[in-house]
Each structure stands twice: as C-alpha cells, then as structure tokens.
Write an enzyme that holds these catalytic residues in place. Structure first.
Site, PDB file in Angstrom:
ATOM      1  N   HIS A 246     -16.962  22.331 -41.435  1.00 31.33           N
ATOM      2  CA  HIS A 246     -15.772  21.556 -41.807  1.00 31.33           C
ATOM      3  C   HIS A 246     -14.807  22.451 -42.586  1.00 31.33           C
ATOM      4  O   HIS A 246     -15.209  23.486 -43.109  1.00 31.33           O
ATOM      5  CB  HIS A 246     -16.148  20.358 -42.693  1.00 31.33           C
ATOM      6  CG  HIS A 246     -16.659  20.780 -44.044  1.00 31.33           C
ATOM      7  ND1 HIS A 246     -17.935  21.285 -44.248  1.00 31.33           N
ATOM      8  CD2 HIS A 246     -16.057  20.814 -45.258  1.00 31.33           C
ATOM      9  CE1 HIS A 246     -18.082  21.603 -45.523  1.00 31.33           C
ATOM     10  NE2 HIS A 246     -16.961  21.332 -46.166  1.00 31.33           N
ATOM     11  N   ASP A 248     -12.174  22.029 -45.897  1.00 35.45           N
ATOM     12  CA  ASP A 248     -11.907  21.052 -46.946  1.00 35.45           C
ATOM     13  C   ASP A 248     -10.467  20.562 -46.798  1.00 35.45           C
ATOM     14  O   ASP A 248      -9.544  21.365 -46.774  1.00 35.45           O
ATOM     15  CB  ASP A 248     -12.126  21.676 -48.336  1.00 35.45           C
ATOM     16  CG  ASP A 248     -13.586  22.063 -48.558  1.00 35.45           C
ATOM     17  OD1 ASP A 248     -14.459  21.516 -47.862  1.00 35.45           O
ATOM     18  OD2 ASP A 248     -13.854  22.911 -49.436  1.00 35.45           O
ATOM     19  N   HIS A 302     -16.362  26.127 -42.867  1.00 39.66           N
ATOM     20  CA  HIS A 302     -17.588  26.550 -43.559  1.00 39.66           C
ATOM     21  C   HIS A 302     -18.658  25.475 -43.430  1.00 39.66           C
ATOM     22  O   HIS A 302     -18.367  24.352 -42.987  1.00 39.66           O
ATOM     23  CB  HIS A 302     -17.295  26.897 -45.029  1.00 39.66           C
ATOM     24  CG  HIS A 302     -16.640  25.798 -45.811  1.00 39.66           C
ATOM     25  ND1 HIS A 302     -15.303  25.477 -45.672  1.00 39.66           N
ATOM     26  CD2 HIS A 302     -17.124  24.936 -46.737  1.00 39.66           C
ATOM     27  CE1 HIS A 302     -15.003  24.474 -46.476  1.00 39.66           C
ATOM     28  NE2 HIS A 302     -16.100  24.114 -47.132  1.00 39.66           N
ATOM     29  N   ARG A 312     -31.788  22.900 -52.740  1.00 43.12           N
ATOM     30  CA  ARG A 312     -30.615  23.646 -53.198  1.00 43.12           C
ATOM     31  C   ARG A 312     -29.612  22.671 -53.816  1.00 43.12           C
ATOM     32  O   ARG A 312     -29.526  21.522 -53.368  1.00 43.12           O
ATOM     33  CB  ARG A 312     -29.992  24.380 -52.005  1.00 43.12           C
ATOM     34  CG  ARG A 312     -28.667  25.018 -52.299  1.00 43.12           C
ATOM     35  CD  ARG A 312     -28.218  25.927 -51.172  1.00 43.12           C
ATOM     36  NE  ARG A 312     -26.949  26.504 -51.522  1.00 43.12           N
ATOM     37  CZ  ARG A 312     -25.773  26.081 -51.080  1.00 43.12           C
ATOM     38  NH1 ARG A 312     -25.701  25.091 -50.207  1.00 43.12           N
ATOM     39  NH2 ARG A 312     -24.656  26.656 -51.484  1.00 43.12           N
TER      40      ARG A 312
END
Ligand code: OGA
Ligand code: NI
Length: 326
Positions: A246, A248, A302, A312
């Site tokens: 996607h 941002d 990204h 994580r």
C-alpha cells in the site's frame, strides 16, 4: 489492568461458530492448533514475500544537526532529504529527540494491550467507518488476503488546537478503569510525534527550496492518527503478509519499529527492506504530500512481512491535513 473475562472461552477455528463471535481467528490459538494458517491469510503467489530481499539505500538524517542551524549540517540534511524524497520518499531520522523512557513505555503498554484477552481488546473495538479503535483481521472469516496483524488506532489532534486530549479521552471513554496509564502514554507519544513531524516539515520545506515555516504552519493544526501495529508470530510467514502492499494516503508517516524487522519498500521494481535501526525513526512521504509537491516528492508502495520466530511491533504516526467540517 483488568484481565478477567468470562466471554473468552477459546474456540477452534472451523468449529461451527456464529459470525458474532469475534474470537474466530486468535493468532495464539491458531499457532497452537496447527502448522498451517487459514486460507484467508494466504496471499496470491505474485504477492507472497520473497527471500532475496536486499536493504534499501536510505539516508540517515541528523535532525539535531539540521535544527542547530549550522549551515554545513543544514545543507547536508536538505540535500539528502531531497534526493531520497525524489526517488522513493523514505529516509531515516536520528537525533529526533524522542524520549527513550517514553518509547520503552509505549512498547510495554503495547504488550499489555495485545496480550490481553479478546474481550478486553474489544472494549476498544473499531466500528465501521471509524478511525479509532482496535481491529483484528483475525475476525474476518469471509475475506481473503487478510493481513496477519492486530492494530489499535487513535485519532489525534494537537491539544492547543482542539482543547482536548483526543487519545487519552478515547481510552478513558472506551476502556475505562485500569487503562489510565496506557491512555496517558499514548497521548504523550502522539504529542511527541506531532512535534517531531512539524520539525520534519521544516526540513521538507527547505529541501524544496521554499520558506522553512511554510509546511510547519500548514500542518500545525492537523487531524492525525497514531496506529499501533502488532504482528503475531506466524507459522507460515512465506505465505502471509503483516501489511499488504500500500501507499500511505496521508501526508507524512513516522514509523518506529522494534528490532525484529519486516518493513519492505518497492523500489526499482523489487522489494527492498528497511532493517531496524534502534536510534532512528523511519519517515515516509504519503500521497497527500506527494500531491502538495506536484509529484516531485514520491509516495512509495510498501508492506510488512511476518516471521515464525517472533512477534513484531511498530508505531505509525500518520500526519494528516485538518479535516474540513462543513
Ligand atoms: C503502516 C505501515 C509498516 C510496518 O502502518 O502503514 O506501513 O512496518 N506499517 O509496520
Ligand atoms: Ni504504510
């Protein structure tokens, strides 16, 4: 923090369950029950993670150096930011001034929230169309390409502009007793990110050759979002994605990631990683800022991959334009 919860009898995936029961996909339970992840989390072959990923060349920007006004440091910082922003829009910022204790408290509270029973987390359940609250794709039984993650998001507006502590107020309204400290920590974290993002706006302005205060003033009043991303361990990380590809949509993102690693950016036609750097935050340009610069600065695709060894965590602060209320 209250952990008692009558409604969370864990149930097996695939049991004949009602749609209302949001504990369908509980990552912990899935990991105990099977070595295979449910089909909904398996991504198509062309989108699956690959293992030949190299680190992306991203500059390290010394923010304190830039703010010191030293002309050599200022021109070095603006040159590096301009170069990176024209190519892919990602750079790292060091000497950012975010308090270490605040950061470690932010990570600690993340553990306490995401490891709580589902019914506790659902007190903050994000409702359709809302940007604040808890969301888990582990509830989306009927979708596909589900991201292997849970998130907790907060709308943020600077206190002096909106006269309320938006993060703290959301937590106290939705989660109530036992969560006061968590609310305070994320309010403080969002405020620190807001201040940092305005400094980065000065840097971006100068790097574009316009007056330093232009973008700072433009974004001083904003309606931003702080999102906590929690990626549980995954037994088949080569089939899944923590966050799918996607860009941002917002103006600027400041990401703090833990030491696990998983962020990847699509540059020069291949996925490249941004390995963790404990001293730095990752900054990237969003679609709105790209539009504000007439496309000179790039907003880039990204994603986040997951792994089988450890969970994580990351924090994303999305700086957004002030909402226009009619
Ligand atoms: C995001 C994002 C990446 C990460 O939240 O928009 O891209 O590494 N996160 O968590
Ligand atoms: Ni993103």
């Amino acid at each position: 923090m209250a952990m008692e919860c009558i409604a969370t009898r864990p149930q097996r995936f695939n049991e004949n369950k009602t749609e209302e029961d949001p504990s369908n996909f509980d990552a912990n339970l899935l990991n105990q029950q099977s070595n295979h992840i449910p089909q909904q989390f398996v991504w198509p072959d062309h989108e699956k993670p690959t293992d030949d990923v190299q680190p992306l060349q991203v500059p390290l920007i010394d923010l304190a150096g830039f703010l010191s006004g030293d002309s050599v440091l200022v021109s070095e910082a603006t040159r590096l930011v301009s170069e990176a922003s024209k190519k892919h829009g990602f750079f790292l910022v060091t000497n950012h001034g975010i308090d270490e204790t605040l950061l470690s408290r932010a990570y600690l509270f993340m553990d306490s929230f995401f490891k709580a029973p589902a019914c506790e987390k659902q007190k903050a359940q994000r409702t359709w169309g809302e940007s604040s609250g808890y969301a888990s794709s582990f509830v989306g039984r009927f979708s596909s390409k589900l991201p292997w993650k849970e998130t907790l998001s907060f709308k943020f507006s600077p206190v002096e502009k909106c006269h309320s502590q938006t993060v703290k107020d959301f937590v106290s309204e939705k989660m109530g007793y036992g969560y006061e400290e968590l609310g305070k920590v994320y309010q403080e974290y969002a405020e620190a990110m807001n201040i940092l993002s305005l400094k980065i706006m000065e840097l971006l302005g100068m790097s574009l050759g316009i007056v330093r205060r232009h973008f700072r003033e433009f974004f001083e009043d904003n309606d931003s979002i702080l999102r906590l991303n929690y990626y549980p361990q995954c037994k088949q990380p080569d089939l899944a994605l923590g966050t799918g590809p996607h860009c941002d949509p917002t103006s600027l993102t400041i990401l703090h990631q833990d030491q696990v690693g998983g962020l990847q950016v699509f540059v020069d036609n291949r996925w490249q990683s941004i390995p963790p750097n404990p001293k730095a935050v990752v900054v990237n340009i969003g679609d709105t800022f790209m539009a504000l610069t007439n496309g000179r600065y790039k907003s880039c695709l990204h994603r986040a991959v997951v792994n089988s060894e450890s969970e994580r965590k990351s924090f994303a602060f999305f700086l957004c334009l002030k909402e226009i209320k009619c």
